[in-house]
Write a protein that holds these residues in place. Structure first.
Motif, PDB file in Angstrom:
ATOM      1  N   SER A  38       0.830  -1.200   0.000  1.00 47.98           N
ATOM      2  CA  SER A  38       0.000   0.000   0.000  1.00 47.98           C
ATOM      3  C   SER A  38       0.865   1.250   0.000  1.00 47.98           C
ATOM      4  N   LEU A  39       1.906   1.249   0.830  1.00 53.87           N
ATOM      5  CA  LEU A  39       2.787   2.406   0.924  1.00 53.87           C
ATOM      6  C   LEU A  39       3.534   2.645  -0.382  1.00 53.87           C
ATOM      7  N   THR A  40       4.125   1.581  -0.936  1.00 59.13           N
ATOM      8  CA  THR A  40       4.907   1.765  -2.156  1.00 59.13           C
ATOM      9  C   THR A  40       4.025   2.161  -3.335  1.00 59.13           C
ATOM     10  N   LEU A  41       2.819   1.605  -3.410  1.00 58.15           N
ATOM     11  CA  LEU A  41       1.923   1.981  -4.501  1.00 58.15           C
ATOM     12  C   LEU A  41       1.544   3.454  -4.392  1.00 58.15           C
ATOM     13  N   ALA A  42       1.232   3.907  -3.190  1.00 58.00           N
ATOM     14  CA  ALA A  42       0.883   5.318  -2.996  1.00 58.00           C
ATOM     15  C   ALA A  42       2.054   6.229  -3.377  1.00 58.00           C
ATOM     16  N   LEU A  43       3.259   5.833  -3.002  1.00 54.16           N
ATOM     17  CA  LEU A  43       4.444   6.632  -3.353  1.00 54.16           C
ATOM     18  C   LEU A  43       4.643   6.671  -4.863  1.00 54.16           C
ATOM     19  N   PHE A  44       4.463   5.529  -5.517  1.00 52.39           N
ATOM     20  CA  PHE A  44       4.609   5.486  -6.969  1.00 52.39           C
ATOM     21  C   PHE A  44       3.622   6.439  -7.637  1.00 52.39           C
TER      22      PHE A  44
END
Length: 477
Positions: free
Chosen positions: A408-414
């Motif tokens: 969830s965190l990495t997708l939001a950052l992307f």
């Protein structure tokens, strides 16, 4: 996140990053070949319009190329971060193929790109043209290796499985797997069409605003010739690709057609519109033409197309999604053909550069090539599910097993970084397009060279534009 599992987020992240990335290589492939044609015509005819267009589109190419390289690096890292099980299983095949792409295509492009972008006044015309051609060939070689790797995941061959890992035993069979020739031709042609409609839309936009000069006219004319000649060829290639997919991935075809049942014994109809319901195992609200599906997909009126109910539920692609992405791609392809035919009629009647309805259509068709590529890519990749390597490894077994919170965190950052970074890049590229090619022969041009104000100091200097809109190193010959 929204009821999704970590695997779902990993897939969404990969789809998101590749959707951004594929835009840039597609335009790079088309623009590189377009630039080679423009410079070749300039050397042959010495007509200044070709030189002006070369300098204009080389700036846009430079920006697009840079964004493609950056977004491509992210794609490569994801194989190790999010899909390590896949890399462990199939890395002996996909790793070398991607390495060949770097050693051949990327090194070729890197070796000649500087000469192409900054060498107009520094090397001879023959060497500069050779550099442009080498960059164009490099983009096509890159397409070759990327499609070879991806196509192998759809129709794998030339390997053995030893200790749970794929080991290549015949590299010719690996590279020239059954779907590779069709997918390579389909993708390369799509890139040329996407670029043609991008170029045509920019020309139409300027004509609608009263900026009518030989360079703008030449842009529109060349783009519409490409649409007229290549769009029907793409339809033919797509038909061959469909026949190949029917042979090797019949479940994908059944999902694309929203076709569930063959119990009637009748030829397969073509469902024009509808809503495939995966839970109810039927396509709701369908509008169909009897027997046309069999005619298109099997070239006969008595053979049936495989139905989704012939496959276990866990082996079925998401028909709801691929049904519509496939139709978006086909609809845009038909519009491209019609646009090309309309341009021919207007060309014969002398109204190509004056018909405002046609020019408005050309502007609206500007992103059609990119949208069609994305729709086709979704159809291909989602249609392969639930397999990451068809018949060998399921997508659920290919991920790295990260937690839901991590994904969830990495997708939001992307999402945040990509929209900020590449949004700015696309905005700058469109700003260059809006300026248009400069053809004012009376303007004083700043020449490049040692000590001159237009000497590039960094790669993106190839795309710099000053307040007067001067050409980059456009020495008047």
């Amino acid at each position: 996140m929204f009821g999704l599992e970590a695997l779902d987020l990993a897939r969404i992240q990969f789809a998101f990053t590749i959707s951004f990335h594929i835009i840039f290589p597609a335009i790079t492939i088309g623009l590189a070949s377009y630039l080679a044609v423009l410079e070749g015509l300039w050397l042959k005819t010495r007509e200044e319009v070709y030189r002006d267009l070369y300098h204009f589109w080389s700036k846009i190419f430079a920006v697009n190329f840079g964004m493609g390289v950056v977004s491509g690096l992210v794609m490569a890292y994801q194989f190790g971060t999010n899909w390590s099980a896949f890399s462990d299983f199939a890395g002996a095949v996909t790793g070398p193929l991607l390495t060949y792409e770097v050693l051949t295509a990327f090194f070729l492009e890197a070796g000649f790109l500087g000469v192409m972008l900054f060498g107009w006044n520094r090397v001879g015309p023959g060497l500069h043209f050779f550099s442009t051609v080498m960059v164009a060939i490099g983009t096509l070689i890159s397409t070759f290796w990327i499609l070879a790797s991806n196509s192998w995941m759809h129709t794998p061959q030339g390997f053995e499985i030893v200790d749970g890992r794929v080991i290549p035993v015949d590299w010719l069979a690996v590279v020239f797997n059954p779907s590779f020739p069709y997918r390579l031709a389909h993708m390369a042609t799509a890139a040329f069409l996407a670029t043609a409609f991008f170029v045509g839309a920019s020309a139409a936009w300027h004509l609608l605003r009263g900026r009518d000069n030989p360079a703008i006219r030449k842009m529109l004319s060349m783009a519409m010739w490409m649409a007229l000649l290549v769009a029907p060829v793409q339809a033919f290639i797509g038909d061959l690709h469909g026949l190949n997919t029917l042979k090797y991935q019949p479940a994908k075809i059944a999902a694309m057609e929203g076709h569930w049942d063959n119990s009637s014994g009748e030829p397969t109809p073509l469902i024009l519109f509808g809503w495939p319901d995966m839970e109810a195992e039927q396509t709701r609200f369908k509008l169909e033409i009897p027997a046309l599906g069999s005619l298109i997909l099997t070239h006969s009126l008595d053979q049936q197309v495989p139905a989704l109910k012939e496959f276990a539920p866990e082996d079925r692609p998401n028909s709801t999604l691929v049904f519509w992405t496939f139709r978006i791609m086909v609809a845009l392809g038909l519009l491209m053909i019609l646009t090309g035919l309309w341009s021919l009629w207007l060309r014969r009647s002398g109204g190509l550069f004056h018909s405002r309805p046609f020019l408005h259509l050309a502007v609206w068709m500007g992103p059609s090539g990119i949208v069609a590529i994305l729709a086709g890519w979704f159809t291909t990749e989602v249609g392969r599910q639930p397999w990451v390597v068809h018949g060998l490894m399921r997508t659920a077994d290919a991920s790295s097993g990260h937690s839901l919170a991590q994904m969830s965190l990495t997708l939001a950052l992307f999402v945040v970084v990509y929209f900020a970074l590449f949004g700015a890049g696309l905005g700058y590229m469109m700003r260059l397009v809006r300026k248009g090619p400069v053809t004012d022969e009376g303007r004083e041009v700043a020449h490049g060279g040692p000590g001159q104000p237009r000497t590039p100091s960094r790669p993106l200097s190839a795309a710099e534009d000053d307040e007067d809109g001067d050409h980059l190193q456009t020495e008047r010959n």
